[in-house]
Every structure is written in C-alpha cells, then in structure tokens.
Design an enzyme around this catalytic site. Structure first.
Site, PDB file in Angstrom:
ATOM      1  CG  MET A   1       8.426  -6.604   6.885  1.00 28.45           C
ATOM      2  SD  MET A   1       8.670  -4.979   7.656  1.00 28.45           S
ATOM      3  CE  MET A   1       8.762  -5.442   9.376  1.00 28.45           C
TER       4      MET A   1
ATOM      5  CB  ALA B   1      -0.442   9.194   8.811  1.00 26.45           C
TER       6      ALA B   1
ATOM      7  CG  ASN C   1      12.073   1.974   6.820  1.00 18.97           C
ATOM      8  OD1 ASN C   1      11.418   1.203   6.138  1.00 18.97           O
ATOM      9  ND2 ASN C   1      12.015   1.998   8.140  1.00 18.97           N
TER      10      ASN C   1
ATOM     11  CG  HIS D   1       9.252   2.659  12.297  1.00 19.47           C
ATOM     12  ND1 HIS D   1       9.501   1.299  12.334  1.00 19.47           N
ATOM     13  CD2 HIS D   1       8.902   3.024  13.543  1.00 19.47           C
ATOM     14  CE1 HIS D   1       9.310   0.870  13.570  1.00 19.47           C
ATOM     15  NE2 HIS D   1       8.946   1.894  14.322  1.00 19.47           N
TER      16      HIS D   1
ATOM     17  CB  THR E   1      -0.965   0.049   1.199  1.00 14.11           C
ATOM     18  OG1 THR E   1      -0.230   0.156   2.415  1.00 14.11           O
ATOM     19  CG2 THR E   1      -1.868  -1.167   1.217  1.00 14.11           C
TER      20      THR E   1
HETATM   21  N1  LIG Z   1      20.360  -1.720   8.633  1.00 10.03           N
HETATM   22  C1  LIG Z   1      19.041  -1.446   8.561  1.00 10.03           C
HETATM   23  N2  LIG Z   1      18.246  -2.257   7.826  1.00 10.03           N
HETATM   24  C2  LIG Z   1      16.892  -2.023   7.775  1.00 10.03           C
HETATM   25  C3  LIG Z   1      16.063  -2.881   7.035  1.00 10.03           C
HETATM   26  C4  LIG Z   1      14.694  -2.694   7.013  1.00 10.03           C
HETATM   27  C5  LIG Z   1      14.114  -1.629   7.707  1.00 10.03           C
HETATM   28  C6  LIG Z   1      12.627  -1.492   7.684  1.00 10.03           C
HETATM   29  N3  LIG Z   1      12.108  -1.679   9.033  1.00 10.03           N
HETATM   30  C7  LIG Z   1      12.291  -2.864   9.738  1.00 10.03           C
HETATM   31  C8  LIG Z   1      12.465  -2.799  11.128  1.00 10.03           C
HETATM   32  C9  LIG Z   1      12.642  -3.955  11.866  1.00 10.03           C
HETATM   33  C10 LIG Z   1      12.673  -5.197  11.240  1.00 10.03           C
HETATM   34  C11 LIG Z   1      12.856  -6.443  12.048  1.00 10.03           C
HETATM   35  O1  LIG Z   1      13.363  -6.425  13.173  1.00 10.03           O
HETATM   36  N4  LIG Z   1      12.373  -7.603  11.473  1.00 10.03           N
HETATM   37  C12 LIG Z   1      12.506  -8.881  12.121  1.00 10.03           C
HETATM   38  C13 LIG Z   1      13.826  -9.496  11.708  1.00 10.03           C
HETATM   39  C14 LIG Z   1      13.829  -9.753  10.203  1.00 10.03           C
HETATM   40  C15 LIG Z   1      15.227 -10.187   9.753  1.00 10.03           C
HETATM   41  O2  LIG Z   1      15.745 -11.163  10.365  1.00 10.03           O
HETATM   42  O3  LIG Z   1      15.796  -9.532   8.839  1.00 10.03           O
HETATM   43  C16 LIG Z   1      12.487  -5.292   9.854  1.00 10.03           C
HETATM   44  C17 LIG Z   1      12.309  -4.117   9.090  1.00 10.03           C
HETATM   45  C18 LIG Z   1      14.925  -0.739   8.434  1.00 10.03           C
HETATM   46  C19 LIG Z   1      16.326  -0.938   8.474  1.00 10.03           C
HETATM   47  C20 LIG Z   1      17.224  -0.082   9.228  1.00 10.03           C
HETATM   48  O4  LIG Z   1      16.790   0.927   9.853  1.00 10.03           O
HETATM   49  N5  LIG Z   1      18.558  -0.370   9.243  1.00 10.03           N
HETATM   50  N1  LIG Z   2       6.790  -0.404   6.878  1.00  7.36           N
HETATM   51  C1  LIG Z   2       5.529  -0.900   7.341  1.00  7.36           C
HETATM   52  O1  LIG Z   2       5.084  -2.053   6.622  1.00  7.36           O
HETATM   53  C2  LIG Z   2       3.641  -2.094   6.710  1.00  7.36           C
HETATM   54  C3  LIG Z   2       3.046  -2.638   5.440  1.00  7.36           C
HETATM   55  O2  LIG Z   2       3.228  -1.711   4.438  1.00  7.36           O
HETATM   56  P1  LIG Z   2       2.650  -1.929   2.937  1.00  7.36           P
HETATM   57  O3  LIG Z   2       3.166  -3.264   2.431  1.00  7.36           O
HETATM   58  O4  LIG Z   2       1.121  -1.935   3.024  1.00  7.36           O
HETATM   59  O5  LIG Z   2       3.177  -0.759   2.190  1.00  7.36           O
HETATM   60  C4  LIG Z   2       3.196  -0.668   7.037  1.00  7.36           C
HETATM   61  O6  LIG Z   2       2.570  -0.683   8.313  1.00  7.36           O
HETATM   62  C5  LIG Z   2       4.482   0.112   7.106  1.00  7.36           C
HETATM   63  O7  LIG Z   2       4.509   1.032   8.173  1.00  7.36           O
END
Ligand SMILES: Nc1nc2ccc(CNc3ccc(C(=O)NCCCC(=O)O)cc3)cc2c(=O)[nH]1
Ligand SMILES: N[C@@H]1O[C@H](COP(=O)(O)O)[C@@H](O)[C@H]1O
Length: 203
Positions: free
Chosen positions: A89, A172, A106, A108, A12
C-alpha cells in the site's frame, strides 16, 4: 524466474502466489517477501513456506526515494527478476518504477480503468455497477494506470455489502494474480516498448 513479493498486510494474494509457485509446472520461484510493516500475517505465511523475508519499514526513512532504494537493494541482493505487489500500500517513486518497468505487477480490486485508488470495492458499490472484479497490471508511474495483463469479473449481488463484495473479488484475485504471474514469468506475456501488452505467438 526469480520473484520478489511486496506486501503490507494479510497476504492472501501472497498465499495464492506461493501455492502457484509450488506447482512443478510453475515458471516462478518466490525468493523473497518484503513487507513495509513489521509483524503482519503475510510475513508468517512466507516463513511457513520457507521463503526469506525482510521488513523495510517506511516510517524509518526520511524520504520515499530512500525507502524505495532500500527495497531495490534487497530485490537485487536476492537476484529478483520479477516483482509482485500483493496488497502493498505504498506508492512507488518514478525512479523505482522506471528501473522495474515491465517487471513489476500489481493486483487491483476493480475492473480498471474504473475505480482507481483506495477502497475500489466501495466505489463500485456506490456507483451501482452490476459487474465488478479485479485487474492484474504492469505498474506504471501513474497509479493504477499500467498495461492490463489479466482481469476477472464477478457479479454484484442484490444485498451485497462492502464485505461480501470484497470477499467475492478477493476469490477472483486469488485466481487472476497466479495466472498473470505465470504468463509473465514464462515469457508468454511481456510489456512492449510501446507500453502495450505483447503476447508471444507460438513458433
Ligand atoms: N508508481 C506506482 N506505485 C504504485 C504503488 C502501489 C500500487 C498498489 N496499489 C495502490 C494504489 C493506491 C494506493 C494509495 O493511494 N495509497 C494511499 C497513499 C499511500 C502512500 O502515501 O504511499 C496505494 C497502493 C500501485 C502503484 C502504481 O500503480 N504506480
Ligand atoms: N491489493 C489489494 O490489497 C488487498 C489485501 O490483499 P492481501 O493482503 O489479502 O493479499 C486486496 O483487496 C487486494 O486487492
């Protein structure tokens, strides 16, 4: 600016970015959508919009480094200059983040620095906050800790469930992410060498 969008699911946020990039005034052109999971709805959204898609399935790679390296290769193949994580993710390795520093955004679903990590909306509900929201930030190695570009607040209403709050935050997100993308794609906002946001002053 040539943009690549990384997704893992529904898309989305991707759809909101697609709609924004379609506008004639947009500085962004989405040239590729990459998913780490096959068959997700986000891939259909991209195809419907005439955008090239690739699947890089993390389960097929022996290490995070190899997975990230493959994503990097696809991004370079398409001449991508700016990357958006839209519901993506998988945590990205330091090597990848360093390479794309200042060019990796990203979204969040909380008002960072509150409620980092997964299920941020649930954390907010459990904390009893009366204001929640979303944050678009530059991606840093430390998860959910990069320089903040745009935030939008939403009220937490009496009787809110995780679902009702998620829906309100997501609306939002669909405003905040396109706004942030245009700011960075147009060069209005960039990541300074000190790790802070820099706004280009007119003239
Ligand atoms: N180094 C870095 N990389 C990222 C990758 C994705 C996202 C998106 N937000 C995310 C924030 C947290 C997660 C997380 O903890 N997932 C469970 C573990 C998945 C896995 O094992 O990979 C995933 C995406 C943000 C970041 C970031 O801030 N810094
Ligand atoms: N990053 C997070 O991933 C969820 C799914 O997003 P989308 O796949 O509908 O764009 C959303 O809640 C967003 O905040």
């Amino acid at each position: 600016t040539r943009v690549g969008v990384l997704i893992s699911g529904t898309g989305t946020n991707l759809q909101a970015l697609i709609d924004q990039a379609k506008r004639p005034s947009s500085s962004a052109q989405i040239v590729v959508v990459i998913s780490n999971r096959p068959g997700v709805q986000g891939l259909k959204r991209a195809s419907l919009a005439g955008i090239q898609t690739r699947v890089v399935d993390h389960k097929l790679y022996g290490s995070r480094a190899e997975f990230d390296s493959t994503i990097n290769t696809v991004l370079e193949e398409f001449g991508v200059e700016l990357v958006c994580l839209a519901g993506f993710m998988r945590i990205l390795t330091g090597t990848f983040v360093k390479k794309w520093t200042g060019k990796l955004l990203n979204i969040h679903p909380s008002l960072l620095p509150s409620f980092k990590g997964v299920n941020a909306q649930k954390q907010a509900l459990q904390a009893g906050v009366r204001v929640a929201g979303c944050t678009v930030h530059f991606v840093a190695e430390e998860v959910d800790a990069g320089a903040i570009i745009v935030q939008e607040a939403v009220p937490v209403l009496v009787g809110d469930t995780e679902d009702s709050l998620c829906d309100r935050i997501r609306e939002a997100e669909h405003r905040a992410f396109p706004t942030a993308l245009e700011l960075v794609a147009s060069g209005t906002v960039r990541l300074g060498n000190d790790g802070h946001i820099e706004w280009r002053s007119p003239l």
